[in-house]
Write a protein that holds these residues in place. Structure first.
Motif, PDB file in Angstrom:
ATOM      1  N   GLU A 185       6.674  10.279   8.397  1.00  0.00           N
ATOM      2  CA  GLU A 185       5.520   9.941   7.585  1.00  0.00           C
ATOM      3  C   GLU A 185       5.690   8.377   6.939  1.00  0.00           C
ATOM      4  O   GLU A 185       6.853   8.029   6.250  1.00  0.00           O
ATOM      5  N   ILE A 186       4.700   7.750   7.091  1.00  0.00           N
ATOM      6  CA  ILE A 186       4.772   6.268   6.264  1.00  0.00           C
ATOM      7  C   ILE A 186       4.452   6.642   4.980  1.00  0.00           C
ATOM      8  O   ILE A 186       3.386   7.180   4.547  1.00  0.00           O
ATOM      9  N   ALA A 187       5.415   6.131   4.199  1.00  0.00           N
ATOM     10  CA  ALA A 187       5.483   6.203   2.711  1.00  0.00           C
ATOM     11  C   ALA A 187       4.693   5.004   2.029  1.00  0.00           C
ATOM     12  O   ALA A 187       3.801   5.109   0.895  1.00  0.00           O
ATOM     13  N   ALA A 188       4.901   3.708   2.590  1.00  0.00           N
ATOM     14  CA  ALA A 188       4.108   2.490   2.264  1.00  0.00           C
ATOM     15  C   ALA A 188       4.325   1.446   3.067  1.00  0.00           C
ATOM     16  O   ALA A 188       5.178   1.544   4.005  1.00  0.00           O
TER      17      ALA A 188
ATOM     18  N   ALA B 247      -1.294   2.711  11.083  1.00  0.00           N
ATOM     19  CA  ALA B 247      -0.927   3.276   9.679  1.00  0.00           C
ATOM     20  C   ALA B 247      -1.912   4.439   9.124  1.00  0.00           C
ATOM     21  O   ALA B 247      -3.119   3.993   9.179  1.00  0.00           O
TER      22      ALA B 247
ATOM     23  N   THR C 211       9.001   4.465   6.128  1.00  0.00           N
ATOM     24  CA  THR C 211       8.746   5.843   6.608  1.00  0.00           C
ATOM     25  C   THR C 211       9.921   6.640   5.856  1.00  0.00           C
ATOM     26  O   THR C 211      10.958   6.382   5.493  1.00  0.00           O
TER      27      THR C 211
ATOM     28  N   ASP D 139       6.717  -1.360   7.644  1.00  0.00           N
ATOM     29  CA  ASP D 139       6.298  -0.130   7.628  1.00  0.00           C
ATOM     30  C   ASP D 139       7.393   0.977   6.771  1.00  0.00           C
ATOM     31  O   ASP D 139       8.626   0.761   7.659  1.00  0.00           O
TER      32      ASP D 139
ATOM     33  N   THR E 155       0.846  -1.185   0.002  1.00  0.00           N
ATOM     34  CA  THR E 155      -0.018  -0.055   0.053  1.00  0.00           C
ATOM     35  C   THR E 155       0.693   1.133   0.018  1.00  0.00           C
ATOM     36  O   THR E 155       1.779   1.234   0.752  1.00  0.00           O
ATOM     37  N   TYR E 156       0.665   2.062  -1.006  1.00  0.00           N
ATOM     38  CA  TYR E 156       1.559   3.362  -1.052  1.00  0.00           C
ATOM     39  C   TYR E 156       0.628   4.604  -0.596  1.00  0.00           C
ATOM     40  O   TYR E 156      -0.542   4.732  -0.773  1.00  0.00           O
ATOM     41  N   ARG E 157       1.404   5.232   0.331  1.00  0.00           N
ATOM     42  CA  ARG E 157       0.713   6.316   1.163  1.00  0.00           C
ATOM     43  C   ARG E 157       1.176   7.984   0.713  1.00  0.00           C
ATOM     44  O   ARG E 157       0.560   8.789   0.599  1.00  0.00           O
ATOM     45  N   ARG E 158       2.551   7.904   0.646  1.00  0.00           N
ATOM     46  CA  ARG E 158       3.265   9.193   0.413  1.00  0.00           C
ATOM     47  C   ARG E 158       4.414   8.858  -0.789  1.00  0.00           C
ATOM     48  O   ARG E 158       5.186   7.875  -0.498  1.00  0.00           O
ATOM     49  N   GLU E 159       4.654   9.788  -1.450  1.00  0.00           N
ATOM     50  CA  GLU E 159       5.952   9.565  -2.641  1.00  0.00           C
ATOM     51  C   GLU E 159       7.179   9.867  -1.849  1.00  0.00           C
ATOM     52  O   GLU E 159       7.178  10.471  -0.816  1.00  0.00           O
TER      53      GLU E 159
END
Length: 141
Positions: A101-104, A141, A95, A93, A63-67
């Protein structure tokens, strides 16, 4: 809090035409975290070589959250979620180490296998005991 299983940098050549780290590098960094987690459980390179055993991923969901951009420092912390007779399930996780921040994140099921028979094999009692001590719930997350 558990120690990091991976720490590294995003290099410009790992970025795609949009300017962020390409998905192939997420997979690669998660893979490096796998081997550090495995070593903590006793699934060290020397054990795998001498026993004729190996680990195979049978399911992986990212799962991708932030680039992540060139120059970002990446940290992965890993959490063992389930231990079975022949398999484990864990989560990484990833970060941005600067922002936190969690990135993925990546959920993986890995199977312990006999390399010569190409079949799943039970974990040794010693590895199972260590793994059970590492069971943890991941941070939300």
């Amino acid at each position: 809090m558990q120690e990091a299983t991976y720490r590294g940098t995003v290099y410009p050549w790992q970025c795609d035409h949009v300017g962020h780290m390409n998905i192939m590098w997420y997979v690669g960094k998660f893979d490096e975290a796998n081997w550090n987690l495995f070593a903590r459980l006793g699934l060290t390179p020397s054990y795998l070589r001498s026993s004729g055993r190996g680990m195979a991923a049978v399911q992986q969901n990212i799962t991708y959250r932030r680039e992540l951009l060139a120059g970002d420092i990446v940290e992965i912390r890993s959490h063992l979620l389930e231990v079975r007779d022949k398999s484990i399930r864990f989560r990484h996780d990833m970060t941005n180490a600067e922002t936190g921040e969690i990135a993925a994140f990546c959920d993986i099921t890995g199977v312990h296998m006999d390399r010569s028979q190409r079949k799943s094999a039970p974990f040794t009692d010693a590895i199972r005991a260590v793994a059970l001590q590492h069971l943890a719930e991941p941070a939300e997350a």
